[in-house]
Scaffold this motif. Sequence first.
Motif, PDB file in Angstrom:
ATOM      1  N   ASP A  59      -2.925 -37.776  15.277  1.00 17.39           N
ATOM      2  CA  ASP A  59      -4.435 -38.131  14.267  1.00 17.39           C
ATOM      3  C   ASP A  59      -4.804 -37.340  15.790  1.00 17.39           C
ATOM      4  O   ASP A  59      -6.281 -37.108  15.494  1.00 17.39           O
ATOM      5  CB  ASP A  59      -4.207 -39.866  15.404  1.00 17.39           C
ATOM      6  CG  ASP A  59      -5.771 -40.076  15.763  1.00 17.39           C
ATOM      7  OD1 ASP A  59      -6.476 -40.209  14.604  1.00 17.39           O
ATOM      8  OD2 ASP A  59      -6.245 -40.979  16.565  1.00 17.39           O
ATOM      9  N   LYS A  61      -4.541 -34.501  17.118  1.00 22.20           N
ATOM     10  CA  LYS A  61      -4.360 -32.743  16.170  1.00 22.20           C
ATOM     11  C   LYS A  61      -3.970 -32.877  15.373  1.00 22.20           C
ATOM     12  O   LYS A  61      -3.700 -33.113  14.124  1.00 22.20           O
ATOM     13  CB  LYS A  61      -2.542 -32.053  16.395  1.00 22.20           C
ATOM     14  CG  LYS A  61      -2.622 -30.530  16.809  1.00 22.20           C
ATOM     15  CD  LYS A  61      -1.344 -30.783  18.030  1.00 22.20           C
ATOM     16  CE  LYS A  61      -1.500 -28.502  18.129  1.00 22.20           C
ATOM     17  NZ  LYS A  61      -2.393 -27.609  17.406  1.00 22.20           N
ATOM     18  N   GLU A  62      -5.306 -32.754  14.394  1.00 21.52           N
ATOM     19  CA  GLU A  62      -6.444 -33.055  13.632  1.00 21.52           C
ATOM     20  C   GLU A  62      -5.808 -32.143  12.602  1.00 21.52           C
ATOM     21  O   GLU A  62      -5.700 -30.793  13.214  1.00 21.52           O
ATOM     22  CB  GLU A  62      -7.575 -32.824  12.789  1.00 21.52           C
ATOM     23  CG  GLU A  62      -7.826 -34.550  13.089  1.00 21.52           C
ATOM     24  CD  GLU A  62      -9.611 -34.204  12.638  1.00 21.52           C
ATOM     25  OE1 GLU A  62      -9.805 -34.291  11.949  1.00 21.52           O
ATOM     26  OE2 GLU A  62      -9.949 -34.265  14.093  1.00 21.52           O
ATOM     27  N   TRP A  64      -5.936 -27.939  10.950  1.00 19.42           N
ATOM     28  CA  TRP A  64      -6.976 -26.713  10.578  1.00 19.42           C
ATOM     29  C   TRP A  64      -6.713 -25.696   9.730  1.00 19.42           C
ATOM     30  O   TRP A  64      -5.531 -25.474   9.311  1.00 19.42           O
ATOM     31  CB  TRP A  64      -7.134 -26.622  11.935  1.00 19.42           C
ATOM     32  CG  TRP A  64      -6.147 -25.634  12.699  1.00 19.42           C
ATOM     33  CD1 TRP A  64      -5.906 -24.415  12.598  1.00 19.42           C
ATOM     34  CD2 TRP A  64      -4.134 -26.348  13.048  1.00 19.42           C
ATOM     35  NE1 TRP A  64      -4.115 -23.686  13.196  1.00 19.42           N
ATOM     36  CE2 TRP A  64      -3.459 -25.536  13.223  1.00 19.42           C
ATOM     37  CE3 TRP A  64      -3.908 -27.721  13.343  1.00 19.42           C
ATOM     38  CZ2 TRP A  64      -2.059 -25.093  13.807  1.00 19.42           C
ATOM     39  CZ3 TRP A  64      -2.335 -27.483  13.611  1.00 19.42           C
ATOM     40  CH2 TRP A  64      -1.748 -26.467  13.858  1.00 19.42           C
ATOM     41  N   THR A  72      -1.176 -28.335   9.517  1.00 29.29           N
ATOM     42  CA  THR A  72      -0.417 -29.292   9.998  1.00 29.29           C
ATOM     43  C   THR A  72       0.857 -29.220  10.394  1.00 29.29           C
ATOM     44  O   THR A  72       1.607 -28.406  10.848  1.00 29.29           O
ATOM     45  CB  THR A  72      -0.205 -30.073   8.835  1.00 29.29           C
ATOM     46  OG1 THR A  72       1.097 -30.006   8.240  1.00 29.29           O
ATOM     47  CG2 THR A  72      -1.275 -30.268   7.688  1.00 29.29           C
ATOM     48  N   LEU A 251     -12.413 -28.800   5.321  1.00 28.52           N
ATOM     49  CA  LEU A 251     -11.688 -29.515   5.548  1.00 28.52           C
ATOM     50  C   LEU A 251     -12.541 -30.823   6.272  1.00 28.52           C
ATOM     51  O   LEU A 251     -13.199 -29.917   7.066  1.00 28.52           O
ATOM     52  CB  LEU A 251     -10.970 -29.474   6.225  1.00 28.52           C
ATOM     53  CG  LEU A 251      -9.217 -28.621   6.318  1.00 28.52           C
ATOM     54  CD1 LEU A 251      -8.277 -28.789   7.722  1.00 28.52           C
ATOM     55  CD2 LEU A 251      -8.517 -28.881   5.446  1.00 28.52           C
ATOM     56  N   HIS A 253     -14.020 -34.127   8.197  1.00 29.62           N
ATOM     57  CA  HIS A 253     -13.005 -34.421   9.978  1.00 29.62           C
ATOM     58  C   HIS A 253     -13.375 -36.024   9.912  1.00 29.62           C
ATOM     59  O   HIS A 253     -14.809 -36.035   9.936  1.00 29.62           O
ATOM     60  CB  HIS A 253     -13.645 -33.700  10.684  1.00 29.62           C
ATOM     61  CG  HIS A 253     -13.061 -31.974  11.074  1.00 29.62           C
ATOM     62  ND1 HIS A 253     -12.055 -31.898  11.084  1.00 29.62           N
ATOM     63  CD2 HIS A 253     -13.927 -30.979  10.145  1.00 29.62           C
ATOM     64  CE1 HIS A 253     -11.695 -30.208  11.104  1.00 29.62           C
ATOM     65  NE2 HIS A 253     -13.003 -29.764  10.142  1.00 29.62           N
ATOM     66  N   LYS A 254     -12.298 -36.494  10.349  1.00 25.52           N
ATOM     67  CA  LYS A 254     -13.008 -38.173   9.468  1.00 25.52           C
ATOM     68  C   LYS A 254     -12.427 -39.086  10.765  1.00 25.52           C
ATOM     69  O   LYS A 254     -11.911 -38.332  12.223  1.00 25.52           O
ATOM     70  CB  LYS A 254     -11.485 -38.816   8.497  1.00 25.52           C
ATOM     71  CG  LYS A 254     -11.677 -38.057   7.332  1.00 25.52           C
ATOM     72  CD  LYS A 254     -10.783 -37.968   6.349  1.00 25.52           C
ATOM     73  CE  LYS A 254      -9.373 -38.645   6.152  1.00 25.52           C
ATOM     74  NZ  LYS A 254      -8.564 -37.340   6.814  1.00 25.52           N
ATOM     75  N   ARG A 258      -6.106 -39.095  10.406  1.00 22.06           N
ATOM     76  CA  ARG A 258      -6.769 -37.975  10.294  1.00 22.06           C
ATOM     77  C   ARG A 258      -5.209 -36.901  10.303  1.00 22.06           C
ATOM     78  O   ARG A 258      -6.044 -35.359  10.387  1.00 22.06           O
ATOM     79  CB  ARG A 258      -6.913 -37.757  11.763  1.00 22.06           C
ATOM     80  CG  ARG A 258      -8.708 -38.993  12.209  1.00 22.06           C
ATOM     81  CD  ARG A 258      -8.780 -39.030  13.561  1.00 22.06           C
ATOM     82  NE  ARG A 258      -8.668 -37.841  14.213  1.00 22.06           N
ATOM     83  CZ  ARG A 258      -9.955 -37.652  15.341  1.00 22.06           C
ATOM     84  NH1 ARG A 258      -9.748 -38.541  16.373  1.00 22.06           N
ATOM     85  NH2 ARG A 258     -10.234 -36.745  16.378  1.00 22.06           N
ATOM     86  N   THR A 261      -4.642 -33.909   4.987  1.00 20.33           N
ATOM     87  CA  THR A 261      -5.770 -33.390   4.865  1.00 20.33           C
ATOM     88  C   THR A 261      -7.126 -34.151   3.881  1.00 20.33           C
ATOM     89  O   THR A 261      -6.664 -34.114   3.059  1.00 20.33           O
ATOM     90  CB  THR A 261      -5.523 -31.790   4.481  1.00 20.33           C
ATOM     91  OG1 THR A 261      -4.511 -32.529   3.279  1.00 20.33           O
ATOM     92  CG2 THR A 261      -5.296 -31.145   5.695  1.00 20.33           C
ATOM     93  N   SER A 262      -8.237 -34.035   4.616  1.00 24.07           N
ATOM     94  CA  SER A 262      -9.106 -34.037   3.286  1.00 24.07           C
ATOM     95  C   SER A 262      -9.917 -32.808   2.900  1.00 24.07           C
ATOM     96  O   SER A 262     -10.395 -32.172   4.134  1.00 24.07           O
ATOM     97  CB  SER A 262     -10.023 -34.925   4.201  1.00 24.07           C
ATOM     98  OG  SER A 262     -10.103 -36.534   3.662  1.00 24.07           O
ATOM     99  N   THR A 263      -9.791 -32.381   1.767  1.00 23.01           N
ATOM    100  CA  THR A 263     -10.441 -31.680   1.297  1.00 23.01           C
ATOM    101  C   THR A 263     -11.746 -31.603   0.666  1.00 23.01           C
ATOM    102  O   THR A 263     -11.844 -32.800  -0.401  1.00 23.01           O
ATOM    103  CB  THR A 263      -9.285 -30.209   0.654  1.00 23.01           C
ATOM    104  OG1 THR A 263      -9.551 -31.401  -0.302  1.00 23.01           O
ATOM    105  CG2 THR A 263      -8.377 -30.393   1.428  1.00 23.01           C
TER     106      THR A 263
END
Length: 596
Positions: A59, A61-62, A64, A72, A251, A253-254, A258, A261-263
Amino acid sequence: MPLLSRQDLEFCLYEMLDTDSLLQSPRYADHSRETFNQTLETAEQVATKYFAPHNQLADEKEPWFDGETVHTIPEVKEAFRHFVNAGLLTARLEFDEGGMQLPHVVAAACTGYVTAANPSSAAYPFLTLAASNLIRHFANNELKSTYLPLMRTGLAAGTMALTEPDTGSSLADIKTSATPTEQGHYLIKGNKMFISGGDQDITDNIVHLVLAKIKGAPAGVKGISLFLVPKWLVDDNGEPTQRNDVQLAGLLHKMGYRGTTSTVLNFGERDQCVGYLIGEPHQGLKYMFMMMNEARVGVGLGAAVIGYRGYAESLEYARERPQGRHPSNKDPASKPIPIIEHADVKRMLLAQKAYAEGSIALCLYANHLIDRIETCDAPERRQPLQELLDLLTPIVKSWPSEFGPKANSLAIQILGGAGYIREYPVEQCYRDNRLNPIHEGTHGIQAMDLLGRKLWQAGGLGVQTLLGEIGATLQQAGEFDELNEFCEQLQAALQLLNTTTESLGGQLQQQGPDIGLANASAYLSLSGHIVVAWLWLWQASAALKGLHNDSENPFYRGKLQACRFFFRWELPKIQHWSHLLQSADDTCRTMQNDYF
Ligand SMILES: Cc1cc2nc3c(=O)[nH]c(=O)nc-3n(C[C@H](O)[C@H](O)[C@H](O)COP(=O)(O)OP(=O)(O)OC[C@H]3O[C@@H](n4cnc5c(N)ncnc54)[C@H](O)[C@@H]3O)c2cc1C
């Protein structure tokens, strides 16, 4: 602290849902309660050892993107590997496919542990599971033999790529296109957004399941097809050969989840994105619905178990945190009492227990229904159960997704200031859980699906089947005087549901869907509360049976008290929703844009 209560899971599985009865089916002949429990044990161990320890770190360290590669934290890959190696990814498959031939209800309880431990790392294997199931059902043999072994061994992960920057709820309007080629594959072109796991460094390959429209397809949802689009093109042995034209645009950022990955993905920037048609053209949404229905039941369970995590954390805190005295105690020299002794804190704990355990029972019931459908050899008995599952799916997705975050909010409240800071886990539970009413069909869309479609499907067979199931519980509960009050209340609630549904049927027929569906979310609340009340009555009956042999058992006593809480504090709310619905209240519908 355990991630979930094993006692509660086993209570639901065996004392409520009679999962042992599945053992009579030839499919489960090699199983026993012991093998089911061993798998639960394995899932709990994998969740506790490999998923829970990095929940907070993932959570903080999202993932990158360095412009070339997504990164990840290594613990996510490690957890994924252990999930696969423990056989959990293939648990439901047949023995001859390398699976454990496990019933859905037991497999769901196993996945519950993993989500409770770490929802964002759990998303990678769960998406892979759902995508591989879809390929298994609908793809041709060539695609199956190439991609399923990669996915089942954890070399490739799956995604579902539906949403586009301009198209979320209304999939009819997607713009991604597919052009046939002479080689037999298609060229995919378009942009997708919010795709979970759309790029990562956990697996060698990624298998995207992409909705797109073949040039010249019919308008709307009838023109949507489904394509398998690998990140890496592979040879006959599944070995990567060259990168497919799928590019990560960035990416997102949520707020929560977290670690997943949300792409934003661009397909076919160079007009070279290879996609393989799954099944027949224009049937894509139908196929995707299989994955989505499975995912919706999974979302409900996720919301339920994250709700439970918050409950367990706040319960432990409330037992240890001394603060204040009973209102009758005016002696300032007396020792402060643990906050669990305050009635208002008990209210918040009971509400969480009623929401979270009610939701877990609901989701396990949905999986138990799937097992009954799959093991039922008579088609005339299978269809009513399938209709019931269809009817309940929007409720199974949405009720826990609404009340799971409410439970987490109460957990924060119980911790007071400590609940609001990141040193304690409950604020992350809330942030993670807040996704659930949004993805896999928003709350509002589920409500319209229930009231506009599912309710009337097959002449209302789903509702009739539901009434039969509730009737069986009422009969069982009728044996206990302690439950008379709740049986009567549930019967009255069913009458109210019937009157309200008839009234809405009239509105839909006479005044059309704009008026009839305007307050659909109130109908979802009304029917969801009645379904969960039924499941609480069922749990209370099972608890009373347990108390017969052990009259002071606190676990069973707790079930009875939570049932009472739900019937006295929650169920009466249906009167209000019914009134709004029957009167076709037009406050929201007639509000004008410029009045705001
Ligand atoms: C963290 C995260 C992960 C996700 N993962 C994936 C994924 O892996 N794959 C994927 O394809 N998508 C994914 N999504 C996308 C998700 O499914 C969509 O966000 C969701 O379907 C809603 O679409 P939208 O965001 O465009 O909102 P919109 O459709 O614009 O909706 C906004 C609001 O309007 C309401 N609304 C919209 N239409 C109507 C209507 N007709 N009637 C009444 N109310 C309406 C909605 O209920 C909502 O409250 C993810 C989203 C998030 C946030």
